[in-house]
Design a protein around this motif. Sequence first.
Motif, PDB file in Angstrom:
ATOM      1  N   THR A 152       1.070  -1.179   0.013  1.00  0.00           N
ATOM      2  CA  THR A 152      -0.300   0.330  -0.100  1.00  0.00           C
ATOM      3  C   THR A 152       0.365   1.705   0.300  1.00  0.00           C
ATOM      4  O   THR A 152       0.711   2.367  -0.708  1.00  0.00           O
ATOM      5  CB  THR A 152      -1.076  -0.303   1.744  1.00  0.00           C
ATOM      6  OG1 THR A 152       0.295  -0.129   2.874  1.00  0.00           O
ATOM      7  CG2 THR A 152      -2.444  -0.942   1.227  1.00  0.00           C
ATOM      8  N   ARG A 155      -9.696   1.440  -1.118  1.00  0.00           N
ATOM      9  CA  ARG A 155     -10.724   1.754   0.360  1.00  0.00           C
ATOM     10  C   ARG A 155     -11.438  -0.133   0.762  1.00  0.00           C
ATOM     11  O   ARG A 155     -10.779  -0.607   1.938  1.00  0.00           O
ATOM     12  CB  ARG A 155     -11.175   2.395   1.091  1.00  0.00           C
ATOM     13  CG  ARG A 155     -10.496   4.024   0.711  1.00  0.00           C
ATOM     14  CD  ARG A 155      -9.278   3.912   1.686  1.00  0.00           C
ATOM     15  NE  ARG A 155     -10.125   3.725   3.271  1.00  0.00           N
ATOM     16  CZ  ARG A 155     -10.620   4.956   3.698  1.00  0.00           C
ATOM     17  NH1 ARG A 155     -10.933   6.422   3.015  1.00  0.00           N
ATOM     18  NH2 ARG A 155     -11.280   4.832   4.895  1.00  0.00           N
ATOM     19  N   GLN A 203      -8.624  -2.507   1.194  1.00  0.00           N
ATOM     20  CA  GLN A 203      -7.711  -2.295   1.535  1.00  0.00           C
ATOM     21  C   GLN A 203      -8.439  -3.159   3.059  1.00  0.00           C
ATOM     22  O   GLN A 203      -8.256  -4.293   4.689  1.00  0.00           O
ATOM     23  CB  GLN A 203      -7.676  -1.030   2.355  1.00  0.00           C
ATOM     24  CG  GLN A 203      -6.498  -1.059   3.497  1.00  0.00           C
ATOM     25  CD  GLN A 203      -6.280   0.842   3.084  1.00  0.00           C
ATOM     26  OE1 GLN A 203      -6.889   1.277   2.405  1.00  0.00           O
ATOM     27  NE2 GLN A 203      -4.557   0.685   3.463  1.00  0.00           N
ATOM     28  N   ILE A 219      -5.932  -6.327  -0.872  1.00  0.00           N
ATOM     29  CA  ILE A 219      -5.159  -4.549  -1.204  1.00  0.00           C
ATOM     30  C   ILE A 219      -3.675  -5.454  -1.574  1.00  0.00           C
ATOM     31  O   ILE A 219      -3.237  -5.307  -2.492  1.00  0.00           O
ATOM     32  CB  ILE A 219      -4.970  -3.680  -0.242  1.00  0.00           C
ATOM     33  CG1 ILE A 219      -4.457  -2.248  -1.232  1.00  0.00           C
ATOM     34  CG2 ILE A 219      -4.230  -4.389   0.199  1.00  0.00           C
ATOM     35  CD1 ILE A 219      -4.825  -2.298  -2.794  1.00  0.00           C
ATOM     36  N   THR A 252      -6.399   7.000   2.389  1.00  0.00           N
ATOM     37  CA  THR A 252      -5.210   5.886   2.688  1.00  0.00           C
ATOM     38  C   THR A 252      -4.586   6.155   3.516  1.00  0.00           C
ATOM     39  O   THR A 252      -4.048   5.351   4.499  1.00  0.00           O
ATOM     40  CB  THR A 252      -5.100   4.868   0.924  1.00  0.00           C
ATOM     41  OG1 THR A 252      -3.761   5.650   0.669  1.00  0.00           O
ATOM     42  CG2 THR A 252      -5.693   4.668   0.130  1.00  0.00           C
TER      43      THR A 252
END
Length: 304
Positions: free
Chosen positions: A51, A102, A105, A110, A238
């Motif tokens: 990420t 999102r 995640q 993710i 994020t």
Amino acid sequence: MDVYLPIANLSVNGLVIVALGALTGVLSGLFGVGGGFLTTPLLIFYGVPPTVAAASASTQVTGASVSGVLAHRRRNGVDYRMGGLTIVGGVFGAGIGSLLFRFFQSVGQIDVVISVLYVVMLGSIGTIMLREAIDTIRKRQTSEASQARKRRHHPLIAALPMRWRFYRSGLYISPLAPVLLGVMVGILTMLMGVGGGFILVPAMLYILGMSASVVVGTSLFNILFVTMATTMVHALTTKAVDLVLVALLLLGSVTGAQYGTQLAQKAKPELLRLVLAAIVLLVAARMFLGLFYQPEEIFTVLNL
């Protein structure tokens, strides 16, 4: 030289990150691509969370695109009308990509999604580039004359309603085509942390049928603003942009790009494409194998 990355929450060797940025900078100058499509997987290989790697790589691409846009602007190599439409689509796509980011995640997938996207995209593009490079080398060795490709947009583009004239690109097509292309690039930029040039340039050439003289400059113009938008979205949603990591990457990439440009003037284009295809396929293979590796520590710490 250990440097702490506050967002990634780990210490790294600063010289290694600078060297990694220099490597992608050399590739950028050498092959004429943004290098961002290799920055994210290389950071992941080094241990940076996917990420943070994706969000920070998009920020690096923003800085690296500025000089490229200015250079192409001086030689009138940017179609601002076409670029503006792809930017509109790209910003909208970044919003969609943010929602997808999102969502994946929130369900804890993710990292897998980013890796799978890289395997598919790099594997496909690397294979196409490898085939074209081998065909070009074979034709040169057999002295076979290659026919110039007639520049023509895809039949699906001709079916879209409304038409505008894009004088710099030499096109008369629907404005929906570059907008939809921009949406796709915006989604991928948000999810993968890439500038999208390695997708946008071939699409502009073979799908939209743009003139080769303005493709690279227009692509960089799009990348500059779309990566700015994705960086802002990442920072607000994020919160995965690590500015310390970005600064180290930029320090290396700016220097590396200068050396890459000098090397590109001395090497044969078909050999450069062959080497780049090999590098892309190797990275795709490593990402594919990484999907099946069992981590050393099969747990994580969740900050609530």
